[in-house]
Write a protein that holds these residues in place. Structure first.
Motif, PDB file in Angstrom:
ATOM      1  N   GLU A   1       9.190  25.136  38.431  1.00  0.00           N
ATOM      2  CA  GLU A   1      10.139  24.030  38.494  1.00  0.00           C
ATOM      3  C   GLU A   1       9.912  23.295  39.804  1.00  0.00           C
ATOM      4  OE1 GLU A   1      13.704  26.140  35.974  1.00  0.00           O
ATOM      5  OE2 GLU A   1      13.939  26.043  38.142  1.00  0.00           O
TER       6      GLU A   1
ATOM      7  N   VAL B   1      11.492  20.811  42.426  1.00  0.00           N
ATOM      8  CA  VAL B   1      12.809  20.287  42.822  1.00  0.00           C
ATOM      9  C   VAL B   1      12.652  19.374  44.023  1.00  0.00           C
ATOM     10  CG1 VAL B   1      15.079  20.927  43.772  1.00  0.00           C
ATOM     11  CG2 VAL B   1      14.101  22.240  41.870  1.00  0.00           C
TER      12      VAL B   1
ATOM     13  N   ARG C   1      15.024  17.116  46.742  1.00  0.00           N
ATOM     14  CA  ARG C   1      16.404  16.992  47.228  1.00  0.00           C
ATOM     15  C   ARG C   1      16.506  15.835  48.207  1.00  0.00           C
ATOM     16  NH1 ARG C   1      18.999  21.988  46.220  1.00  0.00           N
ATOM     17  NH2 ARG C   1      17.533  23.667  45.742  1.00  0.00           N
TER      18      ARG C   1
ATOM     19  N   GLY D   1      23.955  22.759  46.441  1.00  0.00           N
ATOM     20  CA  GLY D   1      23.545  23.912  45.641  1.00  0.00           C
ATOM     21  C   GLY D   1      22.883  25.018  46.438  1.00  0.00           C
ATOM     22  N   SER D   2      21.770  25.527  45.886  1.00  0.00           N
ATOM     23  CA  SER D   2      21.148  26.723  46.465  1.00  0.00           C
ATOM     24  C   SER D   2      20.597  26.467  47.869  1.00  0.00           C
ATOM     25  CB  SER D   2      20.044  27.263  45.552  1.00  0.00           C
ATOM     26  OG  SER D   2      18.901  26.445  45.583  1.00  0.00           O
TER      27      SER D   2
ATOM     28  N   ARG E   1      23.357  27.322  50.187  1.00  0.00           N
ATOM     29  CA  ARG E   1      23.597  28.773  50.243  1.00  0.00           C
ATOM     30  C   ARG E   1      22.491  29.476  51.026  1.00  0.00           C
ATOM     31  NH1 ARG E   1      24.795  27.693  44.809  1.00  0.00           N
ATOM     32  NH2 ARG E   1      22.871  28.657  44.035  1.00  0.00           N
TER      33      ARG E   1
ATOM     34  N   PHE F   1      10.109  26.538  42.288  1.00  0.00           N
ATOM     35  CA  PHE F   1      10.730  27.774  41.808  1.00  0.00           C
ATOM     36  C   PHE F   1       9.920  28.270  40.613  1.00  0.00           C
ATOM     37  CE2 PHE F   1      14.096  25.396  43.857  1.00  0.00           C
ATOM     38  CZ  PHE F   1      14.766  26.360  44.591  1.00  0.00           C
TER      39      PHE F   1
ATOM     40  N   ASP G   1      14.749  32.889  38.693  1.00  0.00           N
ATOM     41  CA  ASP G   1      13.979  31.724  39.168  1.00  0.00           C
ATOM     42  C   ASP G   1      13.763  31.733  40.690  1.00  0.00           C
ATOM     43  OD1 ASP G   1      14.093  30.950  36.529  1.00  0.00           O
ATOM     44  OD2 ASP G   1      15.402  29.221  36.865  1.00  0.00           O
TER      45      ASP G   1
ATOM     46  N   ASP H   1      19.754  15.608  43.842  1.00  0.00           N
ATOM     47  CA  ASP H   1      18.573  16.467  43.646  1.00  0.00           C
ATOM     48  C   ASP H   1      18.269  16.549  42.155  1.00  0.00           C
ATOM     49  OD1 ASP H   1      20.323  18.402  42.519  1.00  0.00           O
ATOM     50  OD2 ASP H   1      20.559  19.436  44.423  1.00  0.00           O
TER      51      ASP H   1
ATOM     52  N   LYS I   1      15.451  18.661  39.006  1.00  0.00           N
ATOM     53  CA  LYS I   1      14.360  19.595  38.676  1.00  0.00           C
ATOM     54  C   LYS I   1      13.476  18.973  37.609  1.00  0.00           C
ATOM     55  CE  LYS I   1      14.793  22.173  35.313  1.00  0.00           C
ATOM     56  NZ  LYS I   1      14.305  22.127  33.900  1.00  0.00           N
TER      57      LYS I   1
ATOM     58  N   ASP J   1      22.129  17.568  33.092  1.00  0.00           N
ATOM     59  CA  ASP J   1      22.088  19.037  33.139  1.00  0.00           C
ATOM     60  C   ASP J   1      21.119  19.545  34.198  1.00  0.00           C
ATOM     61  OD1 ASP J   1      23.939  19.683  31.247  1.00  0.00           O
ATOM     62  OD2 ASP J   1      22.509  20.364  29.728  1.00  0.00           O
ATOM     63  N   GLY J   2      20.138  18.719  34.572  1.00  0.00           N
ATOM     64  CA  GLY J   2      19.076  19.199  35.468  1.00  0.00           C
ATOM     65  C   GLY J   2      18.971  18.413  36.758  1.00  0.00           C
ATOM     66  N   CYS J   3      20.056  17.701  37.083  1.00  0.00           N
ATOM     67  CA  CYS J   3      20.050  16.962  38.359  1.00  0.00           C
ATOM     68  C   CYS J   3      21.470  16.936  38.915  1.00  0.00           C
ATOM     69  CB  CYS J   3      19.541  15.531  38.159  1.00  0.00           C
ATOM     70  SG  CYS J   3      20.626  14.453  37.206  1.00  0.00           S
ATOM     71  N   ARG J   4      21.604  16.470  40.138  1.00  0.00           N
ATOM     72  CA  ARG J   4      22.949  16.226  40.681  1.00  0.00           C
ATOM     73  C   ARG J   4      23.108  14.735  40.930  1.00  0.00           C
ATOM     74  NH1 ARG J   4      22.144  21.463  43.099  1.00  0.00           N
ATOM     75  NH2 ARG J   4      23.791  22.816  42.314  1.00  0.00           N
TER      76      ARG J   4
ATOM     77  N   ARG K   1      29.527  23.936  35.979  1.00  0.00           N
ATOM     78  CA  ARG K   1      29.410  25.127  36.840  1.00  0.00           C
ATOM     79  C   ARG K   1      30.736  25.411  37.552  1.00  0.00           C
ATOM     80  NH1 ARG K   1      24.626  22.372  38.684  1.00  0.00           N
ATOM     81  NH2 ARG K   1      22.732  23.240  37.777  1.00  0.00           N
TER      82      ARG K   1
END
Ligand code: ADP
Ligand code: UDP
Length: 238
Positions: free
Chosen positions: A90, A92, A94, A99-100, A103, A121, A129, A175, A177, A197-200, A216
């Motif tokens: 994947e 990505v 940003r 998100g991750s 974190r 990923f 992943d 961001d 994917k 579903d696959g972006c922000r 989420r």
């Protein structure tokens, strides 16, 4: 075009063979999953909304000179796409921290990333992943160095095109994917999907979340918000 047997059933889409060996049918289902499939729900009309949204975005990218899987929209929830030999990574990009990344690195959500950053990923649910680097990809034979460079430059080209598109709809592309595959002629081609579903996506003014984070984080109005995103881009899905 005839739909043949099922090739693969993923978390959100089902892939079918067709009577043309170079074409597949992607069926977008209402299934919505998060946290490696731990949270799964069926959201009314999501398959239809994502199928049409994805077709719209892939066409927009084609017009900008990016090779994609796009072929034809054949029903509310199904599209014909070029059959690709998918690279199991994947990509990505940003533009803003979320998100991750937050974190992992302890940075605050909302920090603008200038220049935008890029991460790979491995597509592997059982391993959640994990993040990987270029050397892993070459050492394990998932892609060649040339293919890696092509995926990176295409992912950033997509960023230019889509950042501008969403900006016109008063949204920030935070961001996203992408997944690529290799077509019959050996070209690296954008596959899978580009949907909320696959972006922000954040509203430019209020910074309200307009993507899968609504699912989420249990914020509600998931599909209704995806329809609003489409409407802001000039695609009426009401
Ligand atoms: P997941 O596998 O992550 O659960 P999906 O439910 O979205 O994901 O399943 C779709 C599957 O189809 C993914 O494994 C994806 O890599 C694959 N795929 C997407 N586009 C193509 C394509 N054009 N050719 C071949 N396979 C594809
Ligand atoms: N993403 C995705 N599928 C994945 C992992 C991530 O579509 O399997 C998208 C996600 O929606 C976000 C971006 O990639 O737009 C970056 O995701 P992140 O690494 O922050 O992971 P998350 O916290 O979303 O799980």
């Amino acid at each position: 075009m005839q739909k043949k047997d099922e090739l693969y059933r993923g978390k959100a889409k089902t892939v079918f063979h067709t009577d043309d060996e170079n074409l597949l049918i992607l069926e977008f289902r209402n299934d919505t999953s998060a946290f490696d499939g731990e949270k799964i729900e069926q959201l009314d009309r999501k398959g239809e909304v994502n199928n049409k949204f994805n077709h719209f975005i892939m066409n927009h990218l084609e017009q900008a000179g990016i090779k994609t899987q796009v072929n034809a929209l054949i029903s509310d929830t199904e599209s014909v796409v070029k059959k690709l030999d998918m690279i199991p990574v994947e990509c990505v990009v940003r533009n803003v921290a979320a998100g991750s990344l937050c974190r992992r690195l302890g940075v605050e959500e909302g920090l603008t990333l200038n220049p935008p950053t890029f991460e790979f990923f491995l597509k592997n649910d059982a391993l959640h992943d994990p993040m990987i680097n270029d050397y892993h990809i070459v050492s394990f034979g998932w892609a060649t160095e040339d293919q890696i460079n092509t995926m990176k430059s295409l992912t950033f080209k997509v960023n230019e095109v889509l950042t501008a598109l969403f900006d016109q709809g008063d949204m920030i592309l935070v961001d996203y994917k992408l997944e690529f595959g290799v077509d019959v002629d050996g070209n690296i081609v954008l596959g899978d999907e580009f949907t909320p579903d696959g972006c922000r996506l954040w509203d430019k003014e209020t910074r309200n979340k307009m993507d899968k984070d609504r699912f989420r984080q249990g914020l509600g109005s998931v599909v209704e918000t995806y329809i609003e995103v489409a409407g802001r881009l000039g695609l009426d899905l009401n």
